[in-house]
Enzyme design. Structure first.
Site, PDB file in Angstrom:
ATOM      1  N   SER A  42      -1.483   3.513  -7.336  1.00  0.00           N
ATOM      2  CA  SER A  42      -0.411   4.389  -6.881  1.00  0.00           C
ATOM      3  C   SER A  42      -0.067   5.397  -7.976  1.00  0.00           C
ATOM      4  O   SER A  42      -0.927   6.166  -8.393  1.00  0.00           O
ATOM      5  CB  SER A  42       0.796   3.543  -6.460  1.00  0.00           C
ATOM      6  OG  SER A  42       1.661   4.275  -5.614  1.00  0.00           O
ATOM      7  N   ASP A 183      -1.663   2.720   0.104  1.00  0.00           N
ATOM      8  CA  ASP A 183      -1.298   2.467  -1.289  1.00  0.00           C
ATOM      9  C   ASP A 183      -1.879   1.153  -1.836  1.00  0.00           C
ATOM     10  O   ASP A 183      -1.708   0.088  -1.238  1.00  0.00           O
ATOM     11  CB  ASP A 183       0.231   2.409  -1.368  1.00  0.00           C
ATOM     12  CG  ASP A 183       0.772   2.594  -2.764  1.00  0.00           C
ATOM     13  OD1 ASP A 183       0.251   1.967  -3.693  1.00  0.00           O
ATOM     14  OD2 ASP A 183       1.727   3.374  -2.921  1.00  0.00           O
TER      15      ASP A 183
END
Length: 275
Positions: A42, A183
């Site tokens: 991320s 993610d």
């Protein structure tokens, strides 16, 4: 010895804070850019890509401060909290939990994948994979499986980073070769176990104060070295982050918070990194 740097998720605040800490440690004689393995999840995928490609972090943040005029994303917090509640449900098999969140991410009324790719590209001064070992994490929305992108995967670096930053129900999953990815933090906010076999290992976790500590402890136990340093935001940085780590207004203050924290970290990190 194979030095590894693990950079975890944490939104814009996390990107800026990690960049500030790395910059401050360099000024103190500890260069985390010397890592031979980078693991980015991320927000950490952005910073690890910057470091691995040799970008100047301070220049990159200065550019983003000057150019990012976007507003915080409009978020349906009920949906987001429902997704994270699924991930936190210990009665569910983790892969099944990730599949359910993947379905929620695909169904969420968020759009703008092309715009999101452009925004991620703007954050990367260099958009080609480096020669060194850079691992970018994402999760397949359909299978719930962890995917590790590297230069051998044949995926553009910007797409890999965008997939790792596709927070479910906040940003659209990223389509790569006919599949959709979200993610990498859905599997783990750090994915530090991917550094197994490396020594020393430095782990930066911007969300340490907001997430349970047990997953990271378990990941550290899988590493085959005692030379591990975990860096978490100090009280000042946590206060700077506030409640919305995705707010573009945090580029400068979060970077400065990391920069200010670095001197207090330098001696301990140097003991394992500069050995």
């Amino acid at each position: 010895m194979t030095k590894a740097l693990v950079l975890g998720g944490g939104g814009i605040a996390g990107i800026a804070w990690e960049a500030g800490v790395v910059t401050g440690l360099r000024r103190a004689g500890v260069d985390l850019g010397e890592a031979e393995v980078f693991v980015g999840t991320s927000a950490g995928s952005v910073v690890s890509a910057m470091l691995a490609t040799g970008a100047d972090l301070e220049d990159a943040i200065t550019h983003l401060v000057a150019t990012d005029r976007s507003s915080p994303p409009s978020v349906d917090m009920d949906t987001v909290m429902a997704a994270f509640a699924v991930l936190a449900d210990t009665a569910l098999d983790p892969a099944e939990a990730r599949r359910r969140v993947g379905a929620m991410a695909m169904a969420a009324p968020v759009s703008g994948e092309a715009e999101r790719l452009a925004a991620i590209g703007e954050r990367l001064p260099v958009k080609e994979w480096p020669a060194g070992r850079l691992l970018i994490t994402a999760v397949d929305v359909e299978t719930g499986e962890l995917v590790i992108w590297d230069r051998e995967a044949g995926v553009p670096l910007v797409s890999a980073v965008a997939s790792s930053c596709a927070v479910p129900c906040v940003f659209p999953p990223v389509r790569i070769d006919g599949r959709h990815y979200m993610d990498g933090g859905v599997r783990s906010i750090t994915n530090a176990d991917l550094a197994a076999g490396c020594s020393p290992v430095v782990i930066m976790s911007p969300m340490a104060a907001m997430t349970p500590p047990e997953p990271l402890r378990s990941e550290i136990e899988t590493l085959v070295t005692d030379d591990v340093s975990v860096i978490a935001p100090d009280e000042n940085a946590v206060a700077v982050f506030g409640v919305n780590v995705l707010d573009p207004a945090l580029w400068q203050p979060a970077f400065e918070a990391g920069l200010a924290q670095a001197p207090a970290l330098a001696d301990d990190v140097a003991k394992i990194w500069n050995r």
